[in-house]
Scaffold this motif. Sequence first.
Motif, short mmCIF file in Angstrom:
data_model
loop_
_atom_site.label_atom_id
_atom_site.label_comp_id
_atom_site.label_asym_id
_atom_site.label_seq_id
_atom_site.Cartn_x
_atom_site.Cartn_y
_atom_site.Cartn_z
N TRP A 272 1.04 -1.26 -0.03
CA TRP A 272 0.03 0.11 -0.08
C TRP A 272 0.96 1.10 -0.27
CZ3 TRP A 272 -5.00 -0.20 -1.19
CH2 TRP A 272 -5.45 -1.38 -0.75
N VAL A 273 0.69 2.15 -0.78
CA VAL A 273 1.47 3.37 -1.00
C VAL A 273 0.43 4.57 -0.69
CG1 VAL A 273 2.82 4.86 -2.46
CG2 VAL A 273 2.93 2.53 -2.66
N THR A 274 0.81 5.63 -0.11
CA THR A 274 0.22 6.70 0.31
C THR A 274 0.15 7.65 -0.88
OG1 THR A 274 0.45 6.51 2.45
CG2 THR A 274 -0.28 8.66 1.84
N VAL A 275 -1.17 7.97 -1.27
CA VAL A 275 -0.88 9.26 -2.47
C VAL A 275 -1.65 10.33 -1.83
CG1 VAL A 275 -1.93 9.76 -4.75
CG2 VAL A 275 -1.16 7.53 -4.36
N LEU A 276 -0.87 11.52 -1.71
CA LEU A 276 -1.32 12.92 -1.41
C LEU A 276 -1.91 13.66 -2.49
CD1 LEU A 276 1.28 13.71 1.23
CD2 LEU A 276 -0.71 12.31 1.60
N THR A 277 -3.30 13.87 -2.52
CA THR A 277 -3.94 14.59 -3.41
C THR A 277 -3.89 16.18 -3.49
OG1 THR A 277 -6.12 14.51 -2.41
CG2 THR A 277 -5.66 12.76 -3.78
N PRO A 278 -4.26 16.83 -4.28
CA PRO A 278 -3.99 18.25 -4.04
C PRO A 278 -5.07 18.79 -2.92
CG PRO A 278 -3.99 17.83 -6.39
CD PRO A 278 -4.25 16.59 -5.81
N THR A 279 -6.35 18.02 -2.83
CA THR A 279 -6.98 18.42 -2.03
C THR A 279 -6.56 18.00 -0.56
OG1 THR A 279 -8.91 17.94 -3.47
CG2 THR A 279 -9.50 17.90 -1.26
N THR A 280 -5.99 16.73 -0.39
CA THR A 280 -5.43 16.37 0.92
C THR A 280 -4.33 17.25 1.28
OG1 THR A 280 -6.03 14.14 0.45
CG2 THR A 280 -4.63 14.62 2.10
N LEU A 281 -3.52 17.95 0.40
CA LEU A 281 -2.45 18.49 0.68
C LEU A 281 -3.00 19.91 1.17
CD1 LEU A 281 -0.14 17.64 -2.26
CD2 LEU A 281 0.36 17.35 0.08
N ALA A 282 -3.96 20.60 0.39
CA ALA A 282 -4.51 21.70 0.99
C ALA A 282 -4.96 21.53 2.50
CB ALA A 282 -5.76 22.25 -0.13
N MET A 283 -5.76 20.46 2.71
CA MET A 283 -6.27 20.28 4.03
C MET A 283 -5.07 20.23 5.08
SD MET A 283 -9.33 17.46 3.19
CE MET A 283 -9.45 16.92 4.70
N ALA A 284 -3.99 19.49 4.84
CA ALA A 284 -3.01 19.33 5.59
C ALA A 284 -2.48 20.71 5.67
CB ALA A 284 -1.79 18.55 4.91
N SER A 285 -2.22 21.46 4.69
CA SER A 285 -1.51 23.02 5.01
C SER A 285 -2.31 23.68 5.89
CB SER A 285 -1.32 23.52 3.59
OG SER A 285 -0.29 22.74 3.13
N GLU A 286 -3.72 23.66 5.51
CA GLU A 286 -4.67 24.36 6.50
C GLU A 286 -4.51 24.35 7.88
OE1 GLU A 286 -6.49 27.71 7.11
OE2 GLU A 286 -5.79 27.30 5.03
N ALA A 287 -4.49 22.85 8.25
CA ALA A 287 -4.44 22.45 9.77
C ALA A 287 -3.23 23.05 10.28
CB ALA A 287 -4.43 20.99 9.53
N LEU A 288 -2.19 22.82 9.28
CA LEU A 288 -0.89 23.36 9.93
C LEU A 288 -1.00 24.98 10.11
CD1 LEU A 288 1.65 21.10 7.94
CD2 LEU A 288 1.33 20.93 10.29
N TRP A 289 -1.48 25.66 9.08
CA TRP A 289 -1.54 27.02 9.33
C TRP A 289 -2.16 27.46 10.84
CZ3 TRP A 289 1.79 30.23 7.19
CH2 TRP A 289 2.32 29.96 6.13
N GLU A 290 -3.27 26.69 11.09
CA GLU A 290 -4.08 26.86 12.36
C GLU A 290 -3.09 26.54 13.43
OE1 GLU A 290 -7.44 24.53 11.80
OE2 GLU A 290 -8.42 25.66 10.07
N ALA A 291 -2.41 25.59 13.38
CA ALA A 291 -1.34 25.23 14.55
C ALA A 291 -0.37 26.26 14.72
CB ALA A 291 -0.71 23.99 14.15
N LEU A 292 0.05 27.06 13.62
CA LEU A 292 0.99 28.20 13.93
C LEU A 292 0.25 29.38 14.27
CD1 LEU A 292 2.91 27.88 10.46
CD2 LEU A 292 3.73 27.23 12.95
N GLN A 293 -1.18 29.67 14.11
CA GLN A 293 -1.75 30.60 14.64
C GLN A 293 -1.89 30.52 16.24
OE1 GLN A 293 -5.24 30.47 12.11
NE2 GLN A 293 -4.34 31.37 10.42
N ALA A 294 -1.81 29.33 16.71
CA ALA A 294 -1.91 29.13 17.99
C ALA A 294 -0.59 29.69 18.72
CB ALA A 294 -2.23 27.66 18.31
#
Length: 200
Positions: free
Chosen positions: A18-40
Amino acid sequence: MRSRFNGRRAFIWLCGAWVTVLTPTTLAMASEALWEALQAGGKVVVVRHAPIERGPGQTDPRVRDPSCQTEAKLSARGRRDAAEFGRRFRAHQVAVSQVLHSPFCRTTETATIAFEHATPSGFLALIEEMPPAQAAAQSRHLQQITSAHGGPGNLVLITHRPNIAAVSFELLDYLDALVLAPDGAGDYEELGVIRFADSD
């Protein structure tokens, strides 16, 4: 140091595994969660410098010249990307308490273009040509600085790919940002990477 990824992943079967594939939507979701973590606040952001000039006649990136006459420097794209990197931090209203950077010319330029106020720090200098014992000691120093950060703002460390590879399994491209969360007990957790090419 544990690593964590925020966001859903897609999986495919390839060559018997099994290989993980990060789609553009998934990448955007991940980035947004990390930006929120930085805002904290209270996080450490380890960044690879912006793109440098490449091609015939260009200096070996390992060469060190404090005058910046013969050392590798940012390309025109690198300067534009560094400015954009800083703009994204401001657009996401991320508080930055301090910016430290390797004393190399390309890291200095990246830091000052993106954040204006930044401080050179020897423990972020390129380890590629150092004796193994010195490189290992410098990597431990990077880990110590990271685990000791207490906020409330975020600490930004701008350095080189080999330095980042020595303390993390993540492979960073230019201006990718590894987000770390100190745990208050001498360690830290890898929250993920904001990929410059996949975030805004």
